[in-house]
Structure formats: C-alpha cells, structure tokens
Design a protein around this motif. Sequence first.
Motif, short mmCIF file in Angstrom:
data_model
loop_
_atom_site.label_atom_id
_atom_site.label_comp_id
_atom_site.label_asym_id
_atom_site.label_seq_id
_atom_site.Cartn_x
_atom_site.Cartn_y
_atom_site.Cartn_z
N GLU A 1 -10.10 3.62 9.49
CA GLU A 1 -8.76 3.24 8.51
C GLU A 1 -7.60 3.64 9.61
N ILE A 2 -6.55 2.69 9.42
CA ILE A 2 -5.19 3.07 10.12
C ILE A 2 -4.04 3.02 9.04
N TYR A 3 -3.37 4.03 9.03
CA TYR A 3 -2.30 4.28 8.29
C TYR A 3 -0.80 4.02 8.99
N ILE A 4 -0.10 3.06 8.58
CA ILE A 4 1.22 2.75 9.40
C ILE A 4 2.18 3.36 8.31
N THR A 5 3.12 4.01 8.70
CA THR A 5 4.22 4.46 7.69
C THR A 5 5.42 4.22 8.19
N MET A 6 6.23 3.35 7.43
CA MET A 6 7.31 2.71 8.00
C MET A 6 8.69 2.88 6.95
N LEU A 10 10.03 9.34 5.79
CA LEU A 10 10.07 9.78 7.19
C LEU A 10 11.27 10.80 7.55
N GLY A 11 11.77 11.23 6.56
CA GLY A 11 12.71 12.28 6.82
C GLY A 11 12.20 13.55 6.73
N GLY A 12 11.00 13.97 6.35
CA GLY A 12 10.39 15.28 6.25
C GLY A 12 9.79 15.85 7.38
N PRO A 42 0.84 -1.31 0.16
CA PRO A 42 0.20 -0.07 -0.04
C PRO A 42 0.97 1.17 0.18
N TRP A 43 0.53 2.26 -0.57
CA TRP A 43 0.92 3.61 -0.66
C TRP A 43 0.32 4.66 0.25
N ASN A 44 0.93 5.16 1.28
CA ASN A 44 0.48 6.17 1.97
C ASN A 44 1.51 7.36 1.66
N PRO A 45 0.60 8.58 1.58
CA PRO A 45 1.25 9.94 1.43
C PRO A 45 2.51 10.06 2.39
N GLU A 46 3.41 10.97 2.18
CA GLU A 46 4.49 11.02 2.97
C GLU A 46 3.87 11.86 4.40
N PRO A 47 4.08 11.42 5.70
CA PRO A 47 3.49 12.05 6.76
C PRO A 47 4.05 13.36 6.83
N LEU A 48 3.20 14.33 7.07
CA LEU A 48 3.52 15.75 7.37
C LEU A 48 3.43 15.95 8.79
N LEU A 49 4.49 15.96 9.63
CA LEU A 49 4.67 16.26 10.81
C LEU A 49 4.47 17.80 11.34
N GLN A 50 3.67 18.06 12.15
CA GLN A 50 3.44 19.46 12.67
C GLN A 50 3.73 19.25 14.08
N SER A 51 4.40 20.62 14.65
CA SER A 51 4.69 20.56 15.93
C SER A 51 4.65 22.24 16.40
N GLY A 52 4.68 22.28 17.62
CA GLY A 52 4.88 23.65 18.28
C GLY A 52 3.79 24.39 18.15
N ASP A 53 3.75 25.66 18.13
CA ASP A 53 2.73 26.76 17.99
C ASP A 53 2.51 27.01 16.63
N GLN A 54 1.62 26.21 16.02
CA GLN A 54 1.32 26.22 14.54
C GLN A 54 0.52 27.47 14.16
N ARG A 55 -0.35 27.79 15.02
CA ARG A 55 -1.16 28.88 14.64
C ARG A 55 -0.53 30.11 14.45
N THR A 56 0.62 30.47 14.91
CA THR A 56 1.26 31.89 14.70
C THR A 56 2.09 31.57 13.38
N ASP A 57 2.40 30.64 12.83
CA ASP A 57 3.16 30.44 11.58
C ASP A 57 2.13 30.45 10.16
N PRO A 58 2.30 31.47 9.31
CA PRO A 58 1.43 31.28 8.22
C PRO A 58 1.11 30.03 7.64
N SER A 59 2.52 29.26 7.34
CA SER A 59 2.50 28.16 6.54
C SER A 59 1.89 27.05 7.39
N GLU A 60 1.72 27.02 8.65
CA GLU A 60 0.85 26.07 9.27
C GLU A 60 -0.43 26.18 9.23
#
Length: 286
Positions: free
Chosen positions: A274-279, A284-286, A80-98
């Motif tokens: 649905e559950i998506y496990i990406t290994m 996992l470098g992004g 199965p192909w899963n999208p590359e996970p987009l990890l988000q952390s910190g105070d995202q609401r102050t960053d326009p991109s987040e």
Amino acid sequence: MQISDEDYVLYKPLLFSLGYRMTGSVSETEDLIQETFLRAYQLPELEVENKKAYLCRMMTNRCIDFLRSAKVKREQYVGPWNPEPLLQSGDQRTDPSEILMEKEYLSIAYLRIMEHLTPHERAVLLLREAFGFSYSEISRMIEKTEDNCRKLFSRSKLKMAAAEGESLDYQKNLSLIQRFILAFQTERTEDLLELISENVTLYSDGGGKVKAAVRPILTRQRVLAFLQGITRNLSNEVQFTLTTVNGQPAMVNYMNGRIHSTISFSIFEDRIAEIYITMNPEKLGG
C-alpha cells in the motif's frame, strides 16, 4: 490529586502516544492533552494512587468523545482518509516521547485499519496491547466490566487481523524504498514489478482541499501510471527527502520551503502493498 509541572513533562509524551493512536491526528491530540491537564489542574486534591492511570483515563475518555463527535465528519470526508503524518527527525532515541512513538501500533496502515474499530474498541486495544494496562485498570478507565473489556479486545483483534504481517523492520524497509525510488526514476519496469505487490493499493488524501484521487487506486499498472502522472505534473521546485514518518521510512516532498506532501508505504512479504499520499494542507502542519 495535585498535578505539578514535573508531572506535565513526565506524562505528556505518554498521553500524546495514546491520543495520536486513538485519533490519528497530531493537532487534535495536542488539544486533547491541554484539555486533560487543564482539567487535572482544576481537580480537588484527591487520593490517587496511580497518576499515570488516572491521566490515561481522562485522556482516553476525551479521545472517545472526540471520535464520537468526529464520526459524521469522517464519513463525509472527500476521498480516502489518511492519518495525519507524524514526522520524526533528529536523534529520536534520546527523547522519551520519540521512544514511545517508535514502538509498533503506529504505522499508517495500522492507523487506517483502526478506523474500522469503535471508539471503545480502540481504547481497549491500545490500553491493553500497546500500554500494558490490566483489564481491571481498563475497566475502571472506560467504566465497563472486565468481561466486556475482554470482549471488546477480542473483537478489535479480529478487525485488526489485516495489519498482521506488515514489515516494521526499519532498515530493511528503507532499503526497499530506496530501490523503489531508483527504479522509478530510471524507469526500470522489471525492478518495479519485483518491488510492488500485484494488488498494490494507493490512497491519495487531499481532503477536498487540493486535487487528489477521490477513490483508492488499485492494481500495479494503475498505481504506477498514477505516480508517473503526478511526477510529470509536479513543479521542478518540488524536492523530496527520505525521513521517518510514523516510525517508518517515508518521502516528504517540499515546495518553496514548505511541506507539499508525504508518501508512506506499507510493506508485506518484501513488497510494497500500500502507498499513502497525504496532500491535505490541514494535515501537514504538525
């Protein structure tokens, strides 16, 4: 058209938001953004009324070209192909991109279904629904008639119908996932059965790089057995944290200080559907 450093800072988040939703890849999107701005810097000074629309046009067409070239590669992908996970952390609401990336049309489930769309269908759907461009603007961007763009939008909406109804309520989903983890750890079968859909599906993405299920795991019993097997085989050095992945609560597992895998969930009608496990280490470098 002159592109300044200020334009780069201003429009890069928008192009990333568009490119990631089109390609499902953080690393490829970053490369396409660099190509777009490099080309924009090299263009002669043209009279451009709307830099935003012009840059989106350039980015969209690069994404379309990328998807066409990646078609065979994705068809030959191992498991199965899963999208590359987009990890988000910190105070995202102050960053326009987040802030851009917190909007809908970002969940793993949504991006997986996007794989059933043609490159042009993806472009029209996102430009129209996620970014609010008019059909006349989209027509100029992808060089198709307005009537054709309307048909592409209609077809894409029909194909994306399966994504409708997915819960995007962050706090509600977080609570459900926390209950699921606790029930799983304490082996409370009755609680697990209440939290998981009877027809739940698990997609395990190893890309042929690491050991993973090469087919989707179907039904509640098989999914739970698969998760229990993974848990038994994992080293005690693996630790997890709950964080934000693709705008929703998810598990990120670490081993020796590096990301080992991510586990994301799609929730419908207060149950995990649905559950998506990406290994795949390449994702996992992004």
